[in-house]
Structures are given as structure tokens and as C-alpha cells.
Design a protein around this motif. Sequence first.
Motif, PDB file in Angstrom:
ATOM      1  N   ALA A 117       0.820  -1.221   0.000  1.00 53.48           N
ATOM      2  CA  ALA A 117       0.000   0.000   0.000  1.00 53.48           C
ATOM      3  C   ALA A 117       0.846   1.259   0.000  1.00 53.48           C
ATOM      4  O   ALA A 117       0.388   2.320  -0.396  1.00 53.48           O
ATOM      5  CB  ALA A 117      -0.917   0.001   1.229  1.00 53.48           C
ATOM      6  N   ASP A 118       2.119   1.152   0.449  1.00 56.44           N
ATOM      7  CA  ASP A 118       2.978   2.324   0.492  1.00 56.44           C
ATOM      8  C   ASP A 118       3.664   2.610  -0.835  1.00 56.44           C
ATOM      9  O   ASP A 118       4.345   3.610  -0.999  1.00 56.44           O
ATOM     10  CB  ASP A 118       4.062   2.141   1.572  1.00 56.44           C
ATOM     11  N   VAL A 119       3.516   1.723  -1.790  1.00 60.28           N
ATOM     12  CA  VAL A 119       4.125   1.913  -3.093  1.00 60.28           C
ATOM     13  C   VAL A 119       3.124   2.607  -4.010  1.00 60.28           C
ATOM     14  O   VAL A 119       1.955   2.233  -4.053  1.00 60.28           O
ATOM     15  CB  VAL A 119       4.566   0.556  -3.693  1.00 60.28           C
ATOM     16  N   PRO A 120       3.537   3.641  -4.760  1.00 63.56           N
ATOM     17  CA  PRO A 120       2.604   4.350  -5.634  1.00 63.56           C
ATOM     18  C   PRO A 120       1.935   3.397  -6.616  1.00 63.56           C
ATOM     19  O   PRO A 120       2.535   2.447  -7.093  1.00 63.56           O
ATOM     20  CB  PRO A 120       3.517   5.355  -6.360  1.00 63.56           C
ATOM     21  N   THR A 121       0.683   3.676  -6.921  1.00 59.19           N
ATOM     22  CA  THR A 121      -0.081   2.806  -7.811  1.00 59.19           C
ATOM     23  C   THR A 121       0.147   3.205  -9.262  1.00 59.19           C
ATOM     24  O   THR A 121      -0.768   3.524  -9.993  1.00 59.19           O
ATOM     25  CB  THR A 121      -1.579   2.879  -7.483  1.00 59.19           C
ATOM     26  N   VAL A 122       1.412   3.227  -9.667  1.00 61.03           N
ATOM     27  CA  VAL A 122       1.736   3.425 -11.074  1.00 61.03           C
ATOM     28  C   VAL A 122       1.947   2.058 -11.688  1.00 61.03           C
ATOM     29  O   VAL A 122       2.072   1.061 -10.986  1.00 61.03           O
ATOM     30  CB  VAL A 122       3.017   4.278 -11.232  1.00 61.03           C
ATOM     31  N   ARG A 123       1.982   2.021 -13.028  1.00 63.70           N
ATOM     32  CA  ARG A 123       2.189   0.748 -13.692  1.00 63.70           C
ATOM     33  C   ARG A 123       3.536   0.177 -13.267  1.00 63.70           C
ATOM     34  O   ARG A 123       4.574   0.767 -13.486  1.00 63.70           O
ATOM     35  CB  ARG A 123       2.139   0.939 -15.209  1.00 63.70           C
ATOM     36  N   ALA A 124       3.521  -0.968 -12.651  1.00 65.66           N
ATOM     37  CA  ALA A 124       4.723  -1.499 -12.020  1.00 65.66           C
ATOM     38  C   ALA A 124       5.747  -1.942 -13.056  1.00 65.66           C
ATOM     39  O   ALA A 124       5.437  -2.630 -14.000  1.00 65.66           O
ATOM     40  CB  ALA A 124       4.364  -2.679 -11.133  1.00 65.66           C
ATOM     41  N   ILE A 125       6.968  -1.512 -12.863  1.00 65.78           N
ATOM     42  CA  ILE A 125       8.085  -1.985 -13.666  1.00 65.78           C
ATOM     43  C   ILE A 125       9.080  -2.580 -12.678  1.00 65.78           C
ATOM     44  O   ILE A 125       9.838  -1.866 -12.041  1.00 65.78           O
ATOM     45  CB  ILE A 125       8.725  -0.842 -14.479  1.00 65.78           C
ATOM     46  N   LEU A 126       9.023  -3.900 -12.510  1.00 63.74           N
ATOM     47  CA  LEU A 126       9.781  -4.520 -11.446  1.00 63.74           C
ATOM     48  C   LEU A 126      11.280  -4.472 -11.675  1.00 63.74           C
ATOM     49  O   LEU A 126      12.043  -4.427 -10.731  1.00 63.74           O
ATOM     50  CB  LEU A 126       9.353  -5.987 -11.296  1.00 63.74           C
ATOM     51  N   SER A 127      11.710  -4.497 -12.896  1.00 65.14           N
ATOM     52  CA  SER A 127      13.121  -4.705 -13.142  1.00 65.14           C
ATOM     53  C   SER A 127      13.869  -3.481 -13.634  1.00 65.14           C
ATOM     54  O   SER A 127      15.078  -3.469 -13.618  1.00 65.14           O
ATOM     55  CB  SER A 127      13.310  -5.840 -14.160  1.00 65.14           C
ATOM     56  N   GLU A 128      13.179  -2.480 -14.114  1.00 62.36           N
ATOM     57  CA  GLU A 128      13.865  -1.329 -14.653  1.00 62.36           C
ATOM     58  C   GLU A 128      13.851  -0.174 -13.669  1.00 62.36           C
ATOM     59  O   GLU A 128      12.853   0.097 -13.017  1.00 62.36           O
ATOM     60  CB  GLU A 128      13.220  -0.863 -15.965  1.00 62.36           C
ATOM     61  N   HIS A 129      15.009   0.514 -13.596  1.00 61.13           N
ATOM     62  CA  HIS A 129      15.132   1.682 -12.728  1.00 61.13           C
ATOM     63  C   HIS A 129      14.256   2.804 -13.282  1.00 61.13           C
ATOM     64  O   HIS A 129      14.287   3.103 -14.455  1.00 61.13           O
ATOM     65  CB  HIS A 129      16.591   2.117 -12.712  1.00 61.13           C
ATOM     66  N   THR A 130      13.450   3.427 -12.441  1.00 58.65           N
ATOM     67  CA  THR A 130      12.607   4.537 -12.877  1.00 58.65           C
ATOM     68  C   THR A 130      12.614   5.623 -11.827  1.00 58.65           C
ATOM     69  O   THR A 130      12.787   5.355 -10.643  1.00 58.65           O
ATOM     70  CB  THR A 130      11.159   4.071 -13.128  1.00 58.65           C
ATOM     71  N   ASP A 131      12.475   6.856 -12.263  1.00 60.25           N
ATOM     72  CA  ASP A 131      12.543   7.973 -11.335  1.00 60.25           C
ATOM     73  C   ASP A 131      11.174   8.350 -10.783  1.00 60.25           C
ATOM     74  O   ASP A 131      11.041   9.376 -10.130  1.00 60.25           O
ATOM     75  CB  ASP A 131      13.164   9.189 -12.035  1.00 60.25           C
ATOM     76  N   THR A 132      10.148   7.543 -11.023  1.00 63.40           N
ATOM     77  CA  THR A 132       8.813   7.895 -10.551  1.00 63.40           C
ATOM     78  C   THR A 132       8.580   7.449  -9.113  1.00 63.40           C
ATOM     79  O   THR A 132       7.545   7.766  -8.539  1.00 63.40           O
ATOM     80  CB  THR A 132       7.741   7.253 -11.443  1.00 63.40           C
ATOM     81  N   TRP A 133       9.499   6.708  -8.531  1.00 61.06           N
ATOM     82  CA  TRP A 133       9.319   6.235  -7.164  1.00 61.06           C
ATOM     83  C   TRP A 133       9.760   7.291  -6.152  1.00 61.06           C
ATOM     84  O   TRP A 133      10.694   8.051  -6.400  1.00 61.06           O
ATOM     85  CB  TRP A 133      10.125   4.961  -6.929  1.00 61.06           C
TER      86      TRP A 133
ATOM     87  N   PRO B 122      11.531  -2.629  -7.540  1.00 56.58           N
ATOM     88  CA  PRO B 122      11.103  -1.641  -6.540  1.00 56.58           C
ATOM     89  C   PRO B 122      10.581  -2.300  -5.269  1.00 56.58           C
ATOM     90  O   PRO B 122       9.643  -3.093  -5.301  1.00 56.58           O
ATOM     91  CB  PRO B 122       9.997  -0.858  -7.262  1.00 56.58           C
ATOM     92  N   ILE B 123      11.215  -1.968  -4.158  1.00 60.61           N
ATOM     93  CA  ILE B 123      10.770  -2.418  -2.839  1.00 60.61           C
ATOM     94  C   ILE B 123      10.971  -1.257  -1.865  1.00 60.61           C
ATOM     95  O   ILE B 123      11.686  -0.294  -2.158  1.00 60.61           O
ATOM     96  CB  ILE B 123      11.555  -3.650  -2.341  1.00 60.61           C
TER      97      ILE B 123
ATOM     98  N   GLU C 258      11.318   8.638  -2.283  1.00 62.40           N
ATOM     99  CA  GLU C 258      12.558   8.314  -1.585  1.00 62.40           C
ATOM    100  C   GLU C 258      12.459   7.027  -0.774  1.00 62.40           C
ATOM    101  O   GLU C 258      13.485   6.412  -0.477  1.00 62.40           O
ATOM    102  CB  GLU C 258      12.935   9.463  -0.647  1.00 62.40           C
ATOM    103  N   THR C 259      11.268   6.630  -0.384  1.00 61.49           N
ATOM    104  CA  THR C 259      11.130   5.437   0.453  1.00 61.49           C
ATOM    105  C   THR C 259      11.227   4.143  -0.341  1.00 61.49           C
ATOM    106  O   THR C 259      11.225   3.064   0.245  1.00 61.49           O
ATOM    107  CB  THR C 259       9.773   5.468   1.182  1.00 61.49           C
ATOM    108  N   ILE C 260      11.295   4.234  -1.654  1.00 56.03           N
ATOM    109  CA  ILE C 260      11.356   3.051  -2.511  1.00 56.03           C
ATOM    110  C   ILE C 260      12.733   2.978  -3.167  1.00 56.03           C
ATOM    111  O   ILE C 260      13.239   3.959  -3.705  1.00 56.03           O
ATOM    112  CB  ILE C 260      10.277   3.101  -3.610  1.00 56.03           C
ATOM    113  N   THR C 261      13.356   1.804  -3.104  1.00 59.18           N
ATOM    114  CA  THR C 261      14.612   1.571  -3.800  1.00 59.18           C
ATOM    115  C   THR C 261      14.388   0.603  -4.949  1.00 59.18           C
ATOM    116  O   THR C 261      13.604  -0.335  -4.844  1.00 59.18           O
ATOM    117  CB  THR C 261      15.692   1.013  -2.859  1.00 59.18           C
ATOM    118  N   VAL C 262      15.053   0.852  -6.051  1.00 61.86           N
ATOM    119  CA  VAL C 262      14.986  -0.036  -7.205  1.00 61.86           C
ATOM    120  C   VAL C 262      16.309  -0.771  -7.384  1.00 61.86           C
ATOM    121  O   VAL C 262      16.348  -1.915  -7.812  1.00 61.86           O
ATOM    122  CB  VAL C 262      14.633   0.741  -8.480  1.00 61.86           C
ATOM    123  N   SER C 263      17.413  -0.133  -7.013  1.00 56.86           N
ATOM    124  CA  SER C 263      18.733  -0.690  -7.266  1.00 56.86           C
ATOM    125  C   SER C 263      19.116  -1.795  -6.287  1.00 56.86           C
ATOM    126  O   SER C 263      19.839  -2.721  -6.659  1.00 56.86           O
ATOM    127  CB  SER C 263      19.785   0.423  -7.204  1.00 56.86           C
TER     128      SER C 263
END
Length: 707
Positions: A44-60, A72-73, A62-67
Motif C-alpha cells: 500500500a505504500d508503493v505508488p499505484t503506477v504501472r509497475a516496472i519490477l526490473s527497470e530503474h525509474t525515477d517515478t518512485w 522496486p521495494i 525516496e522510500t522506494i529503492t529499485v537498485s
Amino acid sequence: MPFRALLLTGASFFSTLLVTATAQAAETVVNTKKTAVPPVVRNADVPTVRAILSEHTDTWPETITVSAARRPIKADEIGTAMTIITEQQIQTQQRRTLSDTLARQPGLNVVRTGGMGGTTAIYMRGTNSNEVKVRLDGMDVNDGSSASGAFDPAQFMADGMGRIEILRGPQSGLYGADAMAGVIDMTTAKGQGRIKPFVRVEGGSYGTFNQAFGARGSLDRFHYNFELSHYRQVGFHAIPRYIERYISSFSNVTKEQRERGNTYDNRSANVRMDYDVTDNFDLGLTSRLMQSNYRSYGSYDMMDEAYGDAQHERERTIQNEAIVRGTAHLRSWGGLFDQVIGLGYMTNWRNFAYTGTGEDGGARLYDPNYYRSSRLKIDWHGTLDLKKYGSLLVGAEHFHETYYSNQSDSTGTNDAPYSARANMDTTAGYGQYQGNWNQILYGAANVRYDSNSRYGHYVTWRVAPAIHIPGTGTVIKASAGSGFHGPSLYQLFGKLNGSYYNYQGNQKLRAERLIGYDVTVEQKLAHDRVHFGATWYENHVRNLIQSSMTYSNYSTTYSYANVDRARMFGVEAFLNWKALDNLEFNLNYTWTHARDATDDQPLQRRPQHKFNFNTTWKPIKDLTLSGNILYVSGWRDYPVYAASGSYCEICAKGHGYFTIDVAANYQINRFLSVFARADNLLNRQFENPVGYLQQGRAGYGGFTLSY
């Protein structure tokens, strides 16, 4: 797997993706009602944008890390110690260069030889600068044309950067060679919404005149971000006064020499394009082109003139760099399997020369004056969502790297022209499991195998658990892992011929190895308005690659050898306090103890203490103020000269320093904003490294037109 076979496999996979996408697009047209694919990330704390699990994106946020896990977790669901820098933070503090942005982050010491454009090194947790892997939009960008293979951030402007994630601690289990100390993962901002063009003009101290313009936005399924920039600085004099006094004791130093400054000119182009072919298939292309011209005058140049070896001497470095990467991303089975294939290319061309004349009146050229490297990368990784049982990540990469250097001049101190050419291939595979138990125990474990055609085969691993204590806001994080750093092609095959000195690469070099661990305790209070924590870390390094020297027949031969061991440990602490909705305080502190384990001597350019304090205040709607205090303690360094006539690696001591920077931005109307900033407000005179003066008090200002 042979490189040609890997390319054919990649081409086959691209074809499969395109066929799948075409079929899905046709199905979408037939359907009269478009059904959106539900997000894969269900937190629920992750924005409800179209999820891209494997690619780095700047839409997340500060509380979400992709790298940290390549998906994204939440940042507190993995044991990795990290810092996340957003585009908004960079713009608020008006940090125009990547070097200035990184210098204020915990665990990092950024060293720059002189003013803007000078060679810059990043030391993370006391390790060597070439043991930090840097990526841009998924492409590895460490400089293969340099002697050590370290990344030089001096030529990277911050324009277009949407997000920077700094992962501290060994990350080779996911990212392979060069990630021995950590990873700096950068992402270009993605265009969203209506077109947003802008023009920014800035001027100020040291002849600064900067311009940037571009546009970003989206048209239906097409997203774009184009930015062009030009930075110029003229007249900064980087030689400390005590060097001038020392030289004037045996040679005349003219007023022109005391005022001779550096000149830097940088032109960059950043492009990011994304196209959503269907709801679950997208293509991406990013590129960054850089051209810089740096002319410097330093302590060693003044000494050459004093000894009569040169006249009107300057050092000139011309550098051209291109980084391009394309990706295809597909989500299958309702988002259960997410995969990305990428193809990237990087090339770096540098021309180094001395300008002026030698004692014989000829051109001042005696160093290798041409360096070129390239890197071709093909990679694939996929994430299988196991629902409540976690997720499984698998991936493979192949790199083909080349290096070339030459010196065509046969005058000066070179006996004969020479050149060196070499290449190497690396093939790697990795896997990671990530899961949680009752939303209390989270964690990830990974393992990776790298096979290099020059220096052998290496297996690395990493585990990173995190424990959430229910109802307390307390998170305990930990990580342990191994890392390795391979020798550069220059260290293996480089060559230099001189009258009294030579360089010869060592093809028997082995990779440096590291075992490291850390433990972190974080706490949130006051409805998450206060967030603080501390990390203890320790690293043990063996097979350290250091320069070596032999002397025979009145000639010195330089090379490299695996000769040393080192131990680094320390503390990283932070405090973030959102006092009001419009007032925020951020503080971080780093204590570093880094020593050579063979003789217990301190490692060069590793200050023991570092403190950074930043505040952001928005007193009224259209005015944003930012202030920053940076303190760095003393360190041991290479001396510029030794009074005793001898030489050692740690005879010099760099003196600690602190700087105060302030910045302001005022939005006059929806189209026009004005800004100003002052760096080193108290005009502190300091060197970093020893022998290279850093800029004193400086003021800058300008305006931004946007629509």
C-alpha cells in the motif's frame, strides 16, 4: 557462452518480444473495452503506477529503492545501507555537477584536482576509488580508458538526473566486478504529461557562464526528455600559496604565473525516450553525450618551469564520451513474470598533452597523449513473483571491453613512439531470492558467477536481512557479502617508453577480493516526521593492486602488483527531521578508519570524520531556501614536494575544512523563476587533495524560463 552466440540469443529474444507485443496490440484493438493490467507491486505504500519490477525509474519516492534488489521495494525491507537522491533535491540545492552532489553524501569522500573539470575520485567507506561501480540507466560507465578504471564524475553534469541511488557495502553478488565497495546507480528523468520546455541561464564567479535548455513530456504512449547544456568556467588558480613560496625560494615566480588559471568547457546532451507498445510491453532508449576541454595549471607545472624544463606550461585534456542503451521490457502472466533485455554501448576518447615549450624549445609532449576505450554490454534479467512466498530474480550479462593508447611523438623525453591495444570479455550469471515472514523478517540473498577472459573466474554472494519490530517503528538491518575488483586493461597491458622511466603492464595480476558486513539500526518517531539511524561497517581487502617500481641501468620501470591487504571500518549515522510541512533538516555523519594491514599505515585521502548538515525552508509559496554545512577532517596524502629530498606516500597531511553554502529560488510567475547561490560563504581556503587548492567564496545567479 561465446559473445556471438549471446548476441544471437539476444536478437532472438527481441524478436520474441516484438511478436508477443504485436499480438497483444492486435488483441487490444479488437477489444472494445480496454482492461488495465493490475499493478504487480501490492504494498500500500508503493505508488499505484504501472509497475516496472526490473527497470530503474525515477517515478518512485525516496522510500522506494529499485537498485538494491533490481526491483522496486521499500528501502527498509532490505538490509542494504543506502542513500536516495531525487531530482527535486538536486534542483533545490542547485548542485550543477555530479561531483558536488555526491560530496555531501554519507560514506563518500570526493576528491577533485583543482577547479571544475579537474580529475575527480570517489572513495566509498575507505576503499579505493576504482572499487565503486557507477551505472547510468543500467549501463556500466566506469572509465576503461583510465589507468585504474575508476569512474571520473568531473564531466557529468546533474542536468537530467531523475534519481541517484547509492548502495554502500559489497554489491558484487548482483553487480559483479567493480562493485566491491558499492554502487552508484543513476537514472535519467522520464518525461510525463504535457510538454514542459525550459531554458536556464546562469553566471557568476570564476568566469562562470552556463546554459541549459530542453523539453520533457509525453504524447499518448510516447515519453521523452531532451536536454542540452553548456558549462564554462575560466580563471580559477589552483596552486596553494605555500607552493608558490617554496618555488620562489630558488626561482623567480612571476605575477603572470601566480594568476594563471584553469579553463573548463563542457557540452552535454541527454536524451531519454520510452514507448509503451502495450500495457505490458515497453521500449526504452537513453543516451548521454559529453564533450569537454580542460586546460589546467598546477603545482607540478610551476615546478617544471622553475627547474627550467618548460615555459608557459599547461596541461590539456580533451574528452569525448558517449553512452547509449536500449531496453525492451515485458510483463507476462498478469505480471507474475517481469523481464528486461538491454543492449548498451559506451566509448570514451581522451587526448592528454602538455602545451608550452620544453627547455629545447620543442613542444612539451612526453606522456601518452591518446587513450580510447569502449564497452559493449548485453544483459537480461527476469523476476518471478511468487506471491506470498517472495520473488526470484535471475539474470545474465556479457561485456566486451577494449582499450587503446598511443604516443606518436618521438621527441621530448620519449625514445620512440609506442602503442598498446587490448580487450577482454566477461560473462556472468546471477540469481537472487527475496521474501518476508509475517511482515517482520525481510531479506534477500544472491549469488553471482563471473568469468573473465583475462583474470579468471569469481563467485560472489550477499545476504541482506531486515527485521521490523512491530509497533515500535524500529528496523534492524544487516548485510554481509563478498566483492571483487578486476585489474584494468591498462594495468594488464599498458606500455610507456621514456628516457629514464618506463611503464610495463603486469598480465599476472589477480582481482582484488573483499569480505564486508554492516549492521544498521533505524528508528521512526512522531508519525514518521523524525527518522534517524546508525550503521557499523567493516571491510577486509586482500590482493590489493598497488603500483610497483624497479630500478636498473639508470632507468626506472613502473608497474602494478598484488601486494597489500587493508582493513576499513567505521560508522555512518543520519537524522532527518521534517519539523514543519515547509521546513526540513537533514544531517549525516561518517567516521572512517582505513589502514594498510601490512604496515598499519593510514590509506591516503581517507578523512576520519565527515559531517554534513542541510536544511530546506519554504517560508512562502513561491520561495525556496536551502543551506548546507560540510565539514571534513584531516587526512594523509601524497606530498607535492618533500623537504628532506625523500618521498613517501603519506608524508603530507591534508588539513580539515568546512564550507557553508546557501541557495535560493523564487518563482515570479508560472513562466519565470530567478535563483541565486553562494558557495563557501566564509571563503575558507583549503586543498583536497594536497597540492590542489579548492574554490573560495563564489556567487552565482540566473533565471529559468519554463512553460
